[in-house]
Design a protein around this motif. Structure first.
Motif, mmCIF file in Angstrom:
data_model
loop_
_atom_site.group_PDB
_atom_site.id
_atom_site.type_symbol
_atom_site.label_atom_id
_atom_site.label_comp_id
_atom_site.label_asym_id
_atom_site.label_seq_id
_atom_site.Cartn_x
_atom_site.Cartn_y
_atom_site.Cartn_z
ATOM 1 N N ALA A 53 50.277 -7.309 96.420
ATOM 2 C CA ALA A 53 50.322 -7.619 94.986
ATOM 3 C C ALA A 53 51.572 -7.040 94.340
ATOM 4 O O ALA A 53 52.261 -7.708 93.565
ATOM 5 C CB ALA A 53 49.069 -7.071 94.300
ATOM 6 N N SER A 54 51.883 -5.780 94.688
ATOM 7 C CA SER A 54 53.075 -5.171 94.098
ATOM 8 C C SER A 54 54.342 -5.858 94.591
ATOM 9 O O SER A 54 55.319 -5.991 93.857
ATOM 10 C CB SER A 54 53.126 -3.670 94.435
ATOM 11 O OG SER A 54 53.175 -3.474 95.828
ATOM 12 N N THR A 55 54.314 -6.315 95.833
ATOM 13 C CA THR A 55 55.464 -7.031 96.373
ATOM 14 C C THR A 55 55.693 -8.334 95.624
ATOM 15 O O THR A 55 56.822 -8.700 95.295
ATOM 16 C CB THR A 55 55.257 -7.320 97.866
ATOM 17 O OG1 THR A 55 55.177 -6.077 98.566
ATOM 18 C CG2 THR A 55 56.406 -8.145 98.430
ATOM 19 N N ARG A 62 58.440 -1.968 99.273
ATOM 20 C CA ARG A 62 59.035 -0.641 99.420
ATOM 21 C C ARG A 62 59.294 -0.380 100.900
ATOM 22 O O ARG A 62 58.934 0.670 101.440
ATOM 23 C CB ARG A 62 58.107 0.421 98.827
ATOM 24 C CG ARG A 62 57.908 0.316 97.331
ATOM 25 C CD ARG A 62 59.137 0.698 96.551
ATOM 26 N NE ARG A 62 59.485 2.107 96.679
ATOM 27 C CZ ARG A 62 60.509 2.671 96.053
ATOM 28 N NH1 ARG A 62 61.290 1.938 95.253
ATOM 29 N NH2 ARG A 62 60.775 3.954 96.208
ATOM 30 N N THR A 63 59.904 -1.343 101.546
ATOM 31 C CA THR A 63 60.234 -1.209 102.957
ATOM 32 C C THR A 63 61.692 -1.584 103.178
ATOM 33 O O THR A 63 62.279 -2.349 102.412
ATOM 34 C CB THR A 63 59.354 -2.115 103.846
ATOM 35 O OG1 THR A 63 59.533 -3.479 103.445
ATOM 36 C CG2 THR A 63 57.890 -1.747 103.728
ATOM 37 N N ASN A 109 64.087 -10.930 114.459
ATOM 38 C CA ASN A 109 63.771 -9.708 113.722
ATOM 39 C C ASN A 109 64.185 -9.822 112.262
ATOM 40 O O ASN A 109 63.443 -9.425 111.353
ATOM 41 C CB ASN A 109 64.487 -8.515 114.360
ATOM 42 C CG ASN A 109 63.942 -8.160 115.725
ATOM 43 O OD1 ASN A 109 62.804 -8.485 116.055
ATOM 44 N ND2 ASN A 109 64.747 -7.480 116.525
ATOM 45 N N LEU A 110 65.374 -10.377 112.028
ATOM 46 C CA LEU A 110 65.849 -10.510 110.645
ATOM 47 C C LEU A 110 64.979 -11.476 109.857
ATOM 48 O O LEU A 110 64.750 -11.281 108.653
ATOM 49 C CB LEU A 110 67.306 -10.980 110.638
ATOM 50 C CG LEU A 110 68.321 -10.014 111.271
ATOM 51 C CD1 LEU A 110 69.734 -10.585 111.172
ATOM 52 C CD2 LEU A 110 68.256 -8.648 110.620
ATOM 53 N N LEU A 111 64.471 -12.509 110.517
ATOM 54 C CA LEU A 111 63.566 -13.441 109.851
ATOM 55 C C LEU A 111 62.275 -12.731 109.445
ATOM 56 O O LEU A 111 61.764 -12.926 108.328
ATOM 57 C CB LEU A 111 63.248 -14.622 110.770
ATOM 58 C CG LEU A 111 62.267 -15.669 110.215
ATOM 59 C CD1 LEU A 111 62.809 -16.277 108.921
ATOM 60 C CD2 LEU A 111 62.006 -16.761 111.253
ATOM 61 N N VAL A 112 61.753 -11.892 110.332
ATOM 62 C CA VAL A 112 60.546 -11.124 110.002
ATOM 63 C C VAL A 112 60.818 -10.198 108.823
ATOM 64 O O VAL A 112 59.994 -10.085 107.903
ATOM 65 C CB VAL A 112 60.064 -10.317 111.222
ATOM 66 C CG1 VAL A 112 58.960 -9.326 110.819
ATOM 67 C CG2 VAL A 112 59.554 -11.251 112.307
ATOM 68 N N PHE A 113 61.973 -9.551 108.819
ATOM 69 C CA PHE A 113 62.326 -8.685 107.695
ATOM 70 C C PHE A 113 62.308 -9.464 106.383
ATOM 71 O O PHE A 113 61.767 -9.006 105.364
ATOM 72 C CB PHE A 113 63.718 -8.076 107.894
ATOM 73 C CG PHE A 113 63.831 -7.105 109.030
ATOM 74 C CD1 PHE A 113 62.711 -6.527 109.603
ATOM 75 C CD2 PHE A 113 65.079 -6.758 109.535
ATOM 76 C CE1 PHE A 113 62.824 -5.624 110.654
ATOM 77 C CE2 PHE A 113 65.209 -5.856 110.576
ATOM 78 C CZ PHE A 113 64.072 -5.291 111.138
ATOM 79 N N VAL A 118 61.635 -7.230 102.705
ATOM 80 C CA VAL A 118 62.194 -5.886 102.726
ATOM 81 C C VAL A 118 63.235 -5.745 101.631
ATOM 82 O O VAL A 118 63.844 -6.720 101.188
ATOM 83 C CB VAL A 118 62.836 -5.560 104.097
ATOM 84 C CG1 VAL A 118 61.795 -5.578 105.202
ATOM 85 C CG2 VAL A 118 63.991 -6.513 104.411
ATOM 86 N N ARG A 119 63.417 -4.514 101.195
ATOM 87 C CA ARG A 119 64.397 -4.257 100.132
ATOM 88 C C ARG A 119 65.822 -4.331 100.673
ATOM 89 O O ARG A 119 66.756 -4.726 99.973
ATOM 90 C CB ARG A 119 64.117 -2.875 99.542
ATOM 91 C CG ARG A 119 64.803 -2.628 98.208
ATOM 92 C CD ARG A 119 64.098 -3.338 97.072
ATOM 93 N NE ARG A 119 64.807 -3.199 95.827
ATOM 94 C CZ ARG A 119 64.710 -2.143 95.006
ATOM 95 N NH1 ARG A 119 63.927 -1.139 95.347
ATOM 96 N NH2 ARG A 119 65.369 -2.115 93.873
ATOM 97 N N GLY A 120 65.991 -3.910 101.912
ATOM 98 C CA GLY A 120 67.310 -3.925 102.524
ATOM 99 C C GLY A 120 67.205 -3.845 104.024
ATOM 100 O O GLY A 120 66.128 -3.591 104.571
ATOM 101 N N VAL A 121 68.340 -4.033 104.694
ATOM 102 C CA VAL A 121 68.376 -4.035 106.158
ATOM 103 C C VAL A 121 69.525 -3.157 106.638
ATOM 104 O O VAL A 121 70.660 -3.280 106.169
ATOM 105 C CB VAL A 121 68.541 -5.465 106.713
ATOM 106 C CG1 VAL A 121 68.874 -5.439 108.204
ATOM 107 C CG2 VAL A 121 67.276 -6.283 106.468
#
Length: 334
Positions: A53-55, A62-63, A109-113, A118-121
């Motif tokens: 919900a927060s996302t 927050r990842t 992996n980047l697609l999953v992110f 995610v906020r950043g990589v």
């Protein structure tokens, strides 16, 4: 048991719901004593926030994502520790992706992110193509290169000067007066392998020797098993080099094992130096000389840059930070 809400936590801790939200999402903005009190209540009540919900409200989670080339290599384990420690201090979780040096796996992996918002990589890329990283940036996901210099001014990167490291390694071997030096390396597509060779050639040229003297044994992987296979290749030749420079410590560990099994004495018959100075470089049968990289600091500083870009996009200034390596001399060289 009914679900515990932010309002329940706020009431018990004697603060506003907004303060609880800050503790969860921006802990650095809350005074330490207040943050401790709220976190104690969160544990007492067993509060768990509704992440999805927060996302959806924020458009991101927050990842942060961390993509490395080989989590089995202690170098990347130490980098990951630096990433996770700082991310945790700032209230972020880390999703780890291991590419195994495969572009296809890295893209997955980047697609999953991206799917996890995610906020950043943070990424040690498997090749020089920036297309997939530009796609992340197009989605509003910040990207920082780790153990890889930036080719452009509009991105952050944290790396170690591998050319200097390669020069240090071969300078040290040349100081031993050796006639022939071989470079044991991984895939030629990896920038790290290329730069360490450039440094080795630079050392030979500075000593008045032909850089083409440097013999190369290229392996498809940078593992201990590959290092042992490289040792078997060298042992099958008519004459061993006097000294060996391995592009990382795992190759050096395997090389050491293969040489010792073949009856070659290190360093009496052959001097051997690795790269990275992983923890067990000092614990091998013959302790390894190595080029030390500040691995934990690499991860921590890269995360600092990433979170600054995430949290302060309007004022963030891209930085390209280059650390310098150190020579660590142990028993494997003379």
């Amino acid at each position: 048991m009914s679900m515990v809400s932010i309002k329940d936590v706020a009431a018990r801790a004697g603060v506003s719901p907004g303060t609880v939200s800050n503790v969860l999402n921006r802990p650095e903005k809350v005074a330490g004593s207040t943050r401790d009190r709220v976190e104690t209540v969160i544990r007492e009540l067993g509060f768990v926030r509704h992440g999805s919900a927060s996302t959806l409200r924020a458009g991101h989670s927050r990842t942060v994502g961390l993509s490395v080339m080989d989590i089995g290599n202690p170098f990347f384990t130490d980098v990951a520790a630096g990433v996770e420690d700082l991310a945790s201090e700032r209230g972020y979780a880390v999703i780890l992706g291991n590419s195994s040096g495969s572009r296809v796996k890295e893209e997955r992996n980047l697609l999953v992110f991206a799917e996890q918002r995610v906020r950043g990589v943070l990424i040690t890329p498997s090749d020089e193509d920036q297309t997939r990283l530009d796609m992340l940036r197009g989605r509003g996901i910040a990207v920082v290169l780790v153990d890889h210099p930036a080719e452009r001014a509009d991105q952050c990167a944290v790396a170690v000067n591998d050319v200097t490291g390669g020069t240090m390694a071969v300078d040290h071997l040349l100081a031993g007066g050796f006639d022939s030096i071989a470079y044991i390396t991984g895939p030629s597509s990896l920038r790290q392998c290329q730069d360490r060779r450039r440094g080795a050639e630079r050392a030979l040229a500075a000593a008045g020797r032909d850089p083409q003297e440097l013999r190369e044994v290229s392996m498809p992987a940078m593992t201990a098993a590959a290092g042992q296979q490289a040792a078997e290749k060298l042992l099958a030749q008519d004459r061993l080099p006097d000294a060996l420079f391995c592009a990382n410590d795992l190759l050096a560990v395997g090389m050491l094992r293969g040489l010792l099994q073949g009856g070659v004495r290190v360093p009496d018959d052959v001097s051997l130096i690795g790269y990275d100075d992983i923890d067990f470089a000092s614990a091998t049968t013959v302790s390894l000389s190595s080029i030390r990289q500040p691995t934990y600091q690499l991860g921590r500083v890269a995360t600092e840059l990433l979170l600054d870009e995430c949290d302060n996009p309007d004022t963030h200034a891209h930085q390209q930070i280059m650390f310098q390596p150190d020579l660590v001399v142990r028993e494997s060289t003379r």
